[in-house]
Design an enzyme around this catalytic site. Structure first.
Site, PDB file in Angstrom:
ATOM      1  N   LEU A   1     -24.249  36.422  -4.393  1.00  0.00           N
ATOM      2  CA  LEU A   1     -24.103  37.294  -5.643  1.00  0.00           C
ATOM      3  C   LEU A   1     -23.970  36.224  -6.828  1.00  0.00           C
ATOM      4  O   LEU A   1     -24.768  36.425  -7.843  1.00  0.00           O
ATOM      5  CB  LEU A   1     -23.050  38.192  -5.609  1.00  0.00           C
ATOM      6  CG  LEU A   1     -22.761  38.538  -7.486  1.00  0.00           C
ATOM      7  CD1 LEU A   1     -23.195  40.277  -7.119  1.00  0.00           C
ATOM      8  CD2 LEU A   1     -21.443  39.528  -6.711  1.00  0.00           C
ATOM      9  N   ALA A   2     -23.554  35.099  -6.618  1.00  0.00           N
ATOM     10  CA  ALA A   2     -23.643  33.868  -7.237  1.00  0.00           C
ATOM     11  C   ALA A   2     -24.737  33.913  -7.854  1.00  0.00           C
ATOM     12  O   ALA A   2     -24.602  33.162  -9.048  1.00  0.00           O
ATOM     13  CB  ALA A   2     -22.610  33.154  -6.732  1.00  0.00           C
ATOM     14  N   LYS A   3     -25.908  33.720  -7.262  1.00  0.00           N
ATOM     15  CA  LYS A   3     -27.295  33.369  -7.845  1.00  0.00           C
ATOM     16  C   LYS A   3     -27.546  34.138  -8.972  1.00  0.00           C
ATOM     17  O   LYS A   3     -29.420  33.945  -9.365  1.00  0.00           O
ATOM     18  CB  LYS A   3     -28.011  33.451  -6.888  1.00  0.00           C
ATOM     19  CG  LYS A   3     -27.646  31.828  -4.422  1.00  0.00           C
ATOM     20  CD  LYS A   3     -28.715  32.417  -4.091  1.00  0.00           C
ATOM     21  CE  LYS A   3     -28.457  31.072  -3.236  1.00  0.00           C
ATOM     22  NZ  LYS A   3     -29.143  31.415  -2.077  1.00  0.00           N
ATOM     23  N   SER A   4     -27.750  35.844  -9.102  1.00  0.00           N
ATOM     24  CA  SER A   4     -27.754  36.197 -10.063  1.00  0.00           C
ATOM     25  C   SER A   4     -27.047  37.185 -10.957  1.00  0.00           C
ATOM     26  O   SER A   4     -27.349  37.647 -12.558  1.00  0.00           O
ATOM     27  CB  SER A   4     -28.921  37.809  -8.949  1.00  0.00           C
ATOM     28  OG  SER A   4     -27.494  38.113  -8.755  1.00  0.00           O
TER      29      SER A   4
END
Length: 91
Positions: free
Chosen positions: A84-87
């Site tokens: 989730l941190a990537k988006s």
């Protein structure tokens, strides 16, 4: 998902192709769509008849619930999805 609208016949044709190849089909449709589908789908979820304007919102609910329950069965943490941190940027 195949609400009984102007594209229903195409969706039904695709459903029958999958079923003919022994695919396990779950059809989410209204009463008219389910009756026209016959015995092709292995499983069905009947949605209430509604105006086409709100159908996408209404039809999203059972799909979201299905995704949630599958994630729980797999043991996935549904409150903190992987990557989730990537988006999403957190401040």
């Amino acid at each position: 998902m195949a609400p009984h609208d102007h594209l229903f016949e195409k969706s039904l044709s695709n459903l029958q192709e999958v079923a003919a190849r022994r695919g396990n089909v779950l059809l989410i449709s209204d009463s008219k769509g389910l009756s026209e589908a016959g015995n092709s789908p292995a499983h069905t979820i009947q949605m209430p008849d509604c105006h086409p304007f709100i159908a996408p919102i209404l039809y999203a609910v059972p799909v979201q619930m299905l995704a949630y329950h599958i994630a729980v069965e797999k043991g996935t943490d549904v409150d903190q999805p992987r990557n989730l941190a990537k988006s999403v940027t957190v401040e």
